[in-house]
Design a protein around this motif. Structure first.
Motif, short mmCIF file in Angstrom:
data_model
loop_
_atom_site.label_atom_id
_atom_site.label_comp_id
_atom_site.label_asym_id
_atom_site.label_seq_id
_atom_site.Cartn_x
_atom_site.Cartn_y
_atom_site.Cartn_z
N VAL A 195 32.80 3.66 -11.13
CA VAL A 195 33.63 3.92 -12.30
C VAL A 195 33.33 5.30 -12.89
N LEU A 196 32.06 5.66 -12.96
CA LEU A 196 31.67 6.95 -13.54
C LEU A 196 32.16 8.12 -12.69
N THR A 197 32.01 8.01 -11.37
CA THR A 197 32.45 9.13 -10.52
C THR A 197 33.97 9.28 -10.56
N ARG A 198 34.69 8.17 -10.68
CA ARG A 198 36.15 8.25 -10.80
C ARG A 198 36.53 8.88 -12.14
N SER A 199 35.86 8.44 -13.21
CA SER A 199 36.20 8.92 -14.55
C SER A 199 35.86 10.39 -14.75
N LEU A 200 34.72 10.81 -14.18
CA LEU A 200 34.28 12.19 -14.36
C LEU A 200 35.03 13.15 -13.44
N GLY A 201 35.70 12.63 -12.42
CA GLY A 201 36.44 13.50 -11.51
C GLY A 201 35.53 14.36 -10.66
N CYS A 202 34.62 13.72 -9.94
CA CYS A 202 33.66 14.46 -9.10
C CYS A 202 34.34 14.93 -7.82
N GLU A 203 34.81 16.15 -7.82
CA GLU A 203 35.47 16.73 -6.67
C GLU A 203 34.70 17.95 -6.19
N PRO A 204 34.77 18.25 -4.88
CA PRO A 204 33.98 19.36 -4.31
C PRO A 204 34.22 20.70 -4.99
#
Length: 301
Positions: A169-178
């Motif tokens: 959920v956190l990685t989706r919400s924070l938008g962790c993109e390269p």
């Protein structure tokens, strides 16, 4: 990754959590986390922090195999990479690995309680973790080496599920993109907070588990079962008993899990971009990092 996971799991066994959870409230030896840490070093030397480390060394290989296999296969069976499926896959892996985790933590707890406050124990009940399990088995049988199994199951099943769910959920919400210049801080934050969320969700159960597994050291038994342990603990110490040792656990949980998840994610990204190898079913659930469906893999809470 397996090296990182091993180091992280070993770090779990090198802190005063168990001592704080099971100490006698009428005659407490430690005033808090830092006092416990200082006392162990002063009275037992720095090696006192590593009592019981032989137990996780013996069991981690089997736990890794079970957890990674079950989690990966569960995600493949569920088909879609969703937060709910991440929770279910993590919970399944957490439940099955209890078969090894429970005896391992029993030996760890007994070894850590042995010779409390003594640099050199005058009378050692157990020579090492294996000897500890053998002696318990000879005296109490299979039931003895599985002491605390129910509480371990209750802790690990939702604990692993919450861990994977929180990270996803956190990685989706924070938008962790390269291409995100703040990707690394975001990954660190997501991993650290996932570890904290996991421990907070099941910590009261961990306190009871530790007390049940430490019960009987020296031949004296205080509790008749889980509910009796809960009842006596609340009567003597109030509801705050369920937070004993929580500070040391959370101080460890954030940096260890933050470092592990961030390192694993970046390593897998690097390997995939280089096209040198593919590591299926062994990636953290950072769904926006790769176009392919990713799988989670557990780290210690």
């Amino acid at each position: 990754f397996y090296t990182l996971f091993l180091l992280q799991r070993l770090h779990e066994f090198c802190h005063p959590q168990v001592r704080l959870q099971v100490q006698n409230v009428n005659k407490p030896m430690y005033r808090g986390t830092f006092h416990c840490f200082q006392s162990i070093i002063r009275q037992e030397s720095a090696l006192g922090l590593y009592k019981g480390i032989g137990s996780p060394m013996m069991g981690l290989t089997f736990i890794n195999a079970i957890v990674f296999g079950v989690q990966g296969n569960t995600m493949r069976m569920l088909g879609r990479d969703t937060p709910l499926n991440q929770f279910l896959a993590g919970a399944s892996a957490g439940a099955i690995q209890c078969v090894i985790c429970c005896p391992m933590e029993l030996a760890k707890t007994r070894m850590q309680m042995q010779g409390t406050g003594e640099k050199k124990s005058k009378r050692k009940m157990y020579k090492n973790s294996l000897d500890c399990l053998v002696r318990i088995y000879n005296k109490e049988g299979i039931r003895g080496i599985n002491r605390g199994m129910v509480t371990t199951l209750v802790r690990e099943t939702p604990g692993f599920g919450v861990y994977f769910l929180a990270y996803d959920v956190l990685t989706r919400s924070l938008g962790c993109e390269p291409e995100d210049p703040y990707m690394i801080p975001k990954l660190l934050f997501a991993g650290g907070m996932s570890g904290i969320a996991s421990w907070l969700s099941t910590y009261p159960v961990d306190v009871i588990k530790s007390r049940l597994q430490a019960d009987g050291v020296g031949g004296v038994y205080q509790y008749n079962g889980i509910m009796d342990c809960v009842r006596q603990s609340i009567q003597k110490e109030g509801w705050r008993v369920f937070t004993r040792g929580l500070t040391s656990t959370l101080l460890r949980a954030f940096p260890v899990n933050a470092t592990t998840f961030a390192t694993v994610t970046l390593f897998l990204m690097y390997m995939r971009e280089g096209g040198e190898c593919s590591i299926p079913d062994s990636e953290p659930p950072s769904v926006q990092l790769q176009p392919l469906q990713t799988q989670t893999q557990p780290t210690s809470m």
